[in-house]
Motif scaffolding. Structure first.
Motif, PDB file in Angstrom:
ATOM      1  N   GLU A  98     -61.071 108.579  12.224  1.00 15.77           N
ATOM      2  CA  GLU A  98     -59.791 109.088  11.982  1.00 15.77           C
ATOM      3  C   GLU A  98     -59.337 108.954  10.424  1.00 15.77           C
ATOM      4  O   GLU A  98     -58.652 109.853   9.955  1.00 15.77           O
ATOM      5  N   ILE A  99     -60.039 107.860   9.798  1.00 17.69           N
ATOM      6  CA  ILE A  99     -59.527 107.888   8.386  1.00 17.69           C
ATOM      7  C   ILE A  99     -60.219 109.156   7.563  1.00 17.69           C
ATOM      8  O   ILE A  99     -59.850 109.723   6.859  1.00 17.69           O
ATOM      9  N   GLU A 100     -61.649 109.184   8.136  1.00 18.26           N
ATOM     10  CA  GLU A 100     -62.271 110.318   7.398  1.00 18.26           C
ATOM     11  C   GLU A 100     -61.498 111.504   7.471  1.00 18.26           C
ATOM     12  O   GLU A 100     -61.487 112.409   6.389  1.00 18.26           O
ATOM     13  N   GLU A 101     -61.049 112.051   8.739  1.00 18.76           N
ATOM     14  CA  GLU A 101     -60.522 113.085   8.923  1.00 18.76           C
ATOM     15  C   GLU A 101     -59.166 113.151   8.208  1.00 18.76           C
ATOM     16  O   GLU A 101     -58.890 114.500   7.548  1.00 18.76           O
ATOM     17  N   LYS A 102     -58.512 112.272   7.991  1.00 15.92           N
ATOM     18  CA  LYS A 102     -57.262 112.214   7.026  1.00 15.92           C
ATOM     19  C   LYS A 102     -57.580 112.492   5.595  1.00 15.92           C
ATOM     20  O   LYS A 102     -57.124 113.043   4.685  1.00 15.92           O
ATOM     21  N   ILE A 103     -58.734 111.819   5.311  1.00 17.18           N
ATOM     22  CA  ILE A 103     -59.195 111.857   3.668  1.00 17.18           C
ATOM     23  C   ILE A 103     -59.505 113.163   3.552  1.00 17.18           C
ATOM     24  O   ILE A 103     -59.326 113.847   2.166  1.00 17.18           O
ATOM     25  N   GLU A 104     -60.372 113.739   4.452  1.00 18.53           N
ATOM     26  CA  GLU A 104     -60.830 115.212   4.296  1.00 18.53           C
ATOM     27  C   GLU A 104     -59.503 116.080   4.357  1.00 18.53           C
ATOM     28  O   GLU A 104     -59.561 117.063   3.242  1.00 18.53           O
ATOM     29  N   GLU A 105     -58.469 115.628   4.886  1.00 17.12           N
ATOM     30  CA  GLU A 105     -57.313 116.829   4.701  1.00 17.12           C
ATOM     31  C   GLU A 105     -56.523 116.401   3.480  1.00 17.12           C
ATOM     32  O   GLU A 105     -56.109 117.643   2.961  1.00 17.12           O
ATOM     33  N   GLY A 106     -56.715 115.140   2.953  1.00 21.74           N
ATOM     34  CA  GLY A 106     -55.914 115.115   1.697  1.00 21.74           C
ATOM     35  C   GLY A 106     -56.708 115.655   0.501  1.00 21.74           C
ATOM     36  O   GLY A 106     -56.266 116.219  -0.360  1.00 21.74           O
TER      37      GLY A 106
END
Length: 260
Positions: free
Chosen positions: A238-246
């Motif tokens: 979930e953190i990776e997904e948010k980081i990729e979006e950022g």
């Protein structure tokens, strides 16, 4: 111009929110690390009660498992620090964009005033105030009245301020991308440690199966370890997904042309 700035501000706010979400996610994983350690200690205690060679092997495996949280904890702290830096960098960028908006409005009005006073007018439709290259051309333009030197100097100074702010915004975006890359690397290291924890849990399950009643005693431990591992991976993804979006938003912001 206003639409571009509005989208710019919206995207920055989204990146900031992502940073906060990632920071909260990193903090929540402390509990997982702590619970893994408690499970490993419980495994050592159960294995010690067996009191034979097989019990010793389970003690060794559980001991390895109990050491993992101490390896994961610094990485979790590092991830938390990196996401804190990311949030701070985006906050600075948001403030800079608000300053840029004010400078651009002032520059726009100053050029309009110059146009009203001059026979030769600089068409604002022909100048993109969101591109530093075109703002630099304003500084050297001869479209400003020599009679009103104060207005001309104001336009030149505001133009220089715009360029400085644009440079600082893009520099901060690039720095934030570097922070994101370091966070991504930290997540990969945490994942590897989590995989080892799950691997150790499987070995404990195999070793305990050779004991009379051992599988039953250790099945709860192994299941808890697997549950903790699944939760760890879920949170990290979930953190990776948010980081990729950022990261995607930042790349678009850098490429948007505000500083080209």
């Amino acid at each position: 111009m206003n639409n571009i700035l509005e989208k710019y501000t919206t995207d920055i706010e989204r990146v900031f929110n992502i940073g906060v979400e990632v920071l909260n996610g990193a903090r929540s994983m402390r509990r997982i690390s702590f619970e893994l350690k408690l499970l490993a200690i419980n495994g050592i205690i159960q294995a010690a009660k067996i009191g034979n060679n097989q019990g010793q092997s389970l003690i060794t495996l559980s001991g390895f498992l109990s050491d993992l949280p101490s390896q994961i904890a610094p990485e979790l702290n590092n991830l938390e620090q990196l996401t804190g830096v990311m949030a701070r960098e985006i906050t600075i960028s948001s403030i800079s964009v608000r300053r840029l908006t004010a400078y651009l409005l002032s520059l726009y009005k100053s050029i309009e005033k110059n146009n009203r006073e001059q026979g030769y007018k600089m068409s604002l439709n022909d100048v993109n105030l969101l591109k530093s290259k075109e703002i630099k051309e304003i500084i050297t333009s001869n479209a400003f009245s020599e009679e009103n030197r104060i207005l001309k100097e104001n336009i030149i100074q505001i133009s220089k301020n715009n360029i400085d702010v644009m440079n600082s915004i893009n520099d901060m975006f690039i720095a934030t991308q570097g922070t994101i890359n370091r966070a991504r690397q930290t997540i990969e290291r945490i994942k590897r440690n989590g995989f080892i924890a799950n691997y150790m849990g499987s070995y404990i399950s195999i070793e305990s199966s050779y004991l009379a009643g051992g599988r039953q005693k250790f099945s709860g431990l192994v299941n808890h370890i697997k549950d903790m591992y699944a939760m760890l991976i879920k949170n990290l993804e979930e953190i990776e997904e948010k980081i990729e979006e950022g990261d995607f938003l930042l790349k678009n912001l850098v490429k948007s042309g505000i500083n080209l």
